[in-house]
Design a protein around this motif. Sequence first.
Motif, short mmCIF file in Angstrom:
data_model
loop_
_atom_site.label_atom_id
_atom_site.label_comp_id
_atom_site.label_asym_id
_atom_site.label_seq_id
_atom_site.Cartn_x
_atom_site.Cartn_y
_atom_site.Cartn_z
N ASN A 1 0.79 -1.24 0.00
CA ASN A 1 0.00 0.00 0.00
C ASN A 1 0.82 1.28 0.00
O ASN A 1 0.27 2.37 -0.05
CB ASN A 1 -0.98 0.00 1.18
N ASN A 2 2.14 1.17 0.05
CA ASN A 2 2.96 2.39 0.03
C ASN A 2 4.26 2.11 -0.72
O ASN A 2 5.33 1.97 -0.13
CB ASN A 2 3.25 2.85 1.46
N THR A 3 4.13 2.04 -2.05
CA THR A 3 5.33 1.73 -2.85
C THR A 3 6.34 2.87 -2.83
O THR A 3 7.53 2.63 -3.05
CB THR A 3 4.94 1.40 -4.30
N ASN A 4 5.89 4.09 -2.56
CA ASN A 4 6.85 5.20 -2.46
C ASN A 4 7.82 4.99 -1.28
O ASN A 4 9.03 5.19 -1.40
CB ASN A 4 6.12 6.54 -2.29
N LYS A 5 7.26 4.58 -0.15
CA LYS A 5 8.09 4.29 1.02
C LYS A 5 9.02 3.10 0.72
O LYS A 5 10.21 3.11 1.06
CB LYS A 5 7.19 3.98 2.21
N LEU A 6 8.45 2.07 0.10
CA LEU A 6 9.24 0.88 -0.24
C LEU A 6 10.40 1.24 -1.17
O LEU A 6 11.53 0.78 -0.97
CB LEU A 6 8.33 -0.17 -0.90
N ARG A 7 10.11 2.08 -2.14
CA ARG A 7 11.15 2.48 -3.10
C ARG A 7 12.29 3.22 -2.38
O ARG A 7 13.47 2.98 -2.65
CB ARG A 7 10.54 3.37 -4.18
N GLU A 8 11.92 4.09 -1.46
CA GLU A 8 12.91 4.86 -0.71
C GLU A 8 13.85 3.92 0.05
O GLU A 8 15.08 4.08 0.05
CB GLU A 8 12.19 5.80 0.25
N ILE A 9 13.27 2.93 0.70
CA ILE A 9 14.07 1.99 1.49
C ILE A 9 14.92 1.10 0.58
O ILE A 9 16.11 0.88 0.84
CB ILE A 9 13.15 1.14 2.39
N CYS A 10 14.32 0.60 -0.50
CA CYS A 10 15.06 -0.27 -1.42
C CYS A 10 16.25 0.46 -2.03
O CYS A 10 17.37 -0.07 -2.08
CB CYS A 10 14.14 -0.78 -2.52
N GLU A 11 16.02 1.69 -2.48
CA GLU A 11 17.11 2.41 -3.13
C GLU A 11 18.20 2.78 -2.12
O GLU A 11 19.39 2.85 -2.49
CB GLU A 11 16.57 3.63 -3.86
N SER A 12 17.83 2.98 -0.86
CA SER A 12 18.86 3.25 0.15
C SER A 12 19.73 2.01 0.36
O SER A 12 20.87 2.12 0.83
CB SER A 12 18.21 3.66 1.48
N ARG A 13 19.20 0.83 0.02
CA ARG A 13 19.96 -0.42 0.14
C ARG A 13 20.42 -0.93 -1.23
O ARG A 13 20.77 -2.09 -1.38
CB ARG A 13 19.10 -1.47 0.85
N GLU A 14 20.38 -0.02 -2.22
CA GLU A 14 20.87 -0.30 -3.57
C GLU A 14 20.12 -1.47 -4.21
O GLU A 14 20.72 -2.43 -4.72
CB GLU A 14 22.39 -0.53 -3.57
N ILE A 15 18.80 -1.36 -4.21
CA ILE A 15 17.92 -2.36 -4.81
C ILE A 15 16.94 -1.64 -5.73
O ILE A 15 16.35 -0.62 -5.35
CB ILE A 15 17.16 -3.16 -3.74
N ASN A 16 16.73 -2.17 -6.92
CA ASN A 16 15.72 -1.66 -7.85
C ASN A 16 14.62 -2.70 -8.05
O ASN A 16 14.91 -3.87 -8.35
CB ASN A 16 16.33 -1.35 -9.23
#
Length: 950
Positions: free
Chosen positions: A392-407
Amino acid sequence: MNTEVFAARHIGITENDMPRMLQTIGVDSLEQLISETIPDDIKLKLPLELPAGISEHEFLGHLQELAQKNKIFKTYIGLGYHETLTPSVIKRNILENPGWYTAYTPYQAEIAQGRLEALLNFQTMVTDLTGMEIANASLLDESTAAAEAMTMLFDVRSRQQKKDDAVKFFVSEEVLPQTLDLLKTRAIPLGIELVVGNHQTFDFSTAYYGALLQYPGKHGQVHDYAEFAQKAKEQEIKVAVAADILSLVLLTPPGEWGVDVVVGTTQRFGIPLGYGGPHAAFFATKEEYKRSLPGRIIGVTKDTDGNRALRMALQTREQHIKRDKATSNICTAQVLLAVMAGMYAVYHGPNGLKFIANKVHNATRLLAKGLESIGLEQMNTAYFDTIKVRFNNTNKLREICESREINLNYIDGETVSISLNEATSDEDIKLLLSCFIVAQGDKKDISFTSGIKEVIPASLQRKSAFLEHEVFNAYHSETELMRYIKKLERKDLALNHSMISLGSCTMKLNAASEMLPLSWPHWGNIHPFVPLEQAQGYQEVLKTLEEQLNVITGFSATSLQPNSGAQGEYAGLMVIRAYHESRGEGHRNICLIPASAHGTNPASAVMAGMKVVVTKTDDQGNIDMADLEEKVHQHADNLAALMVTYPSTHGVFESSIKQITKLIHDNGGQVYMDGANMNAQVGLTNPATIRADVCHLNLHKTFAIPHGGGGPGVGPICVAEQLKPFLPSNPVVKTGGSEAITAISAAPWGSALVCLISYGYIKMLGAEGLTNATKAAILNANYIKDRLKGKFDVLYTGERGRAAHEMIVDCRPFKANGIEVTDIAKRLMDYGFHAPTVSFPVAGTLMIEPTESESLAELDKFCDAMLSIRAEIDEATADEPNNVLKNAPHTLGMLTSDTWDFPYSREKAAYPLAYVAENKFWPSIRRTDEAFGDRNLICTCAPIEEYMEA
């Protein structure tokens, strides 16, 4: 000698060579030769506005710095692109080996048996995995292949009278976005109506001629399409499927549902991502469509002695023969990448591929189980390597993933898809799961070590065997594969052996410093759809390359998206089409093309929805001005474009070129310049100066990308200011102009990885080096012309008797001695040379282009060989075919046989000149029997008995 000047390494002619060459040509200086070659009114007045060249050491350091600006994340975006593991034995012995990457298209089969066998392996791999009957030797990318399927099936439809009114083509909403965009580009000019929808609600109306499905779907769902295929067949609707090749190891192959075409990419078989390419697509179909199949097909035949031989089959399908009647303008393949993908299958074999596919699939099931254990919904009911998750919150997920170098692939605000690959480890899965847990804001325990369910229904699980041929079951140790690759390499003549003087193909040095970075992970392991901030190194290179090409052509903007010369032609014409439509002149559809043009020119024009009108050439090989004027005025109201090659295909700078372009502009048309011969222009003149409006550039010719045995190629287009708004875009990553046409190829910047080569070529040569390279190319061509004078007639020259960078040598008079141009081409193999271009653009001729990279010693060897062959022609008689030319090439088997039934010595056959003995190349077969191979078409690895009995 300044050892840091790259031009001294790239250009083969030295200052010490110049006096003898100029004396042979009959000029006092190089500047005099250039002055007599290029018309005064099109010469550049100022040097190229490019920086001075840099050393190889400086370039490699510069590219290492830029590489660090590319961020290598763990990327699970998918959409047809996946991280892969290139076996080191393949990387070192093929990708990094000039014996493989500098070879040319296998038109001379006798000295190309190695890569022909590798391509036959590729075709076998594709037919086995897809369950189809015949496959070609690769296409440019998956989206291009899907578009070729759409147009091929449209052509097949047009032959069925009762289906002539069927112009609709159904595209499943599961199809990749870049493929859909490219289908739009191709459909409009041909009058094909695309209908995008859900395959489960498709009505199978007789208004449809074909359909395209994605297997698995773009977000991972694996659908059972068997019923769809059956219903479509009942309604005479042809079905194409875009399939993930690794998934076909575990999934029922589409061929078993009875579909008509299967396409896809082999990128995940060991080919680096490379920010979009180059990669080898595949195209497999039913044998009944073999004469409509686009691209190249490798077939089995026999040679003069009855031995198994390979060659390119059914070449009468090609554009150079069919011209405006061709249904495709594809005249190339992605050979180097297809060879690598085929070797990946050879190395791993069927069991190894099963291991890899199961590893990927099991990792995906493990991830799905873990996500479900923390309360998330995995939406795919059946999948191979890609899951679709509601969050329900892909924006938050994206922020966390990119901080851990994940796309990941963020579909919308509530949905994400994750595509795993063979490089995904258990640690990667744990890291992925932790991202979701943190994004949820809680600390749930993960429990997924047991109870992992089967997610591929039994009806979709593959039952049939594949890759049973010995070649896929014999080379699984590195030692054995290394020796197999070497065995094939020894059968091929490439630039690392001798000059390849192919007219129009510009087989120049592919410098090692230009090639090295292709193996660096910071260039190879970047997905084409990552956020731009992760590809800043690439962005800097690509932007600078566009600017470099703008300067060289004199134009305003460049698109690097087209990934072949023919695709560049099509892109240029589609941009012209869009320009006319923007001005309310969409009725302009006449494309004038000189009779001497490349066969891809008329094919591209027809694909762009234009009507081809051929203009004559005069006795000097130039455009016939009277005929051109007549046809321009006849079609003035509907004139869209003129396609012109400059210098001409005949190797001449036509002095009337500005008069020609003015005539077109005065009558409302645009001028498309085919850039095949740009190697004679760089730094001396340019397309803008001759007042063209758009040109394509063959980066694999003028700008040093290697031919790779027949691909990769890159064909960017450069345009004048008024065409800039229409440069092509991409549906995932924004590119192109303000009024961009839809996609031309799948990736935003086409085959971005190999653009590093051209970037380096321009960067290291600099303005002065580029200009000197052009002068050297013109010098070398005229030297050969004048060394052969009196023994071979050159058909066309400029007004002052000069060639441009290439010349056409007339071999037709030798028919009086019973000798054909083919005999000369085959005899050159005995002298250690690849033949020049045979019978193009004039039948019975050789088109010779030495390039600037060759030394005087090599030019002299070639001339000595040609003059020696001329003496052999004089010895031949029409009533006695048993001569050294008719029997060429001579193999080691012939020379070491106990019997010798020829009226000349073994020494004359094998060692006609002293230099040959120092570096002898042995053709591995005698002349191929073309007709036998086409009558008995075998395009996969098959036992010799199968075709010998035929």
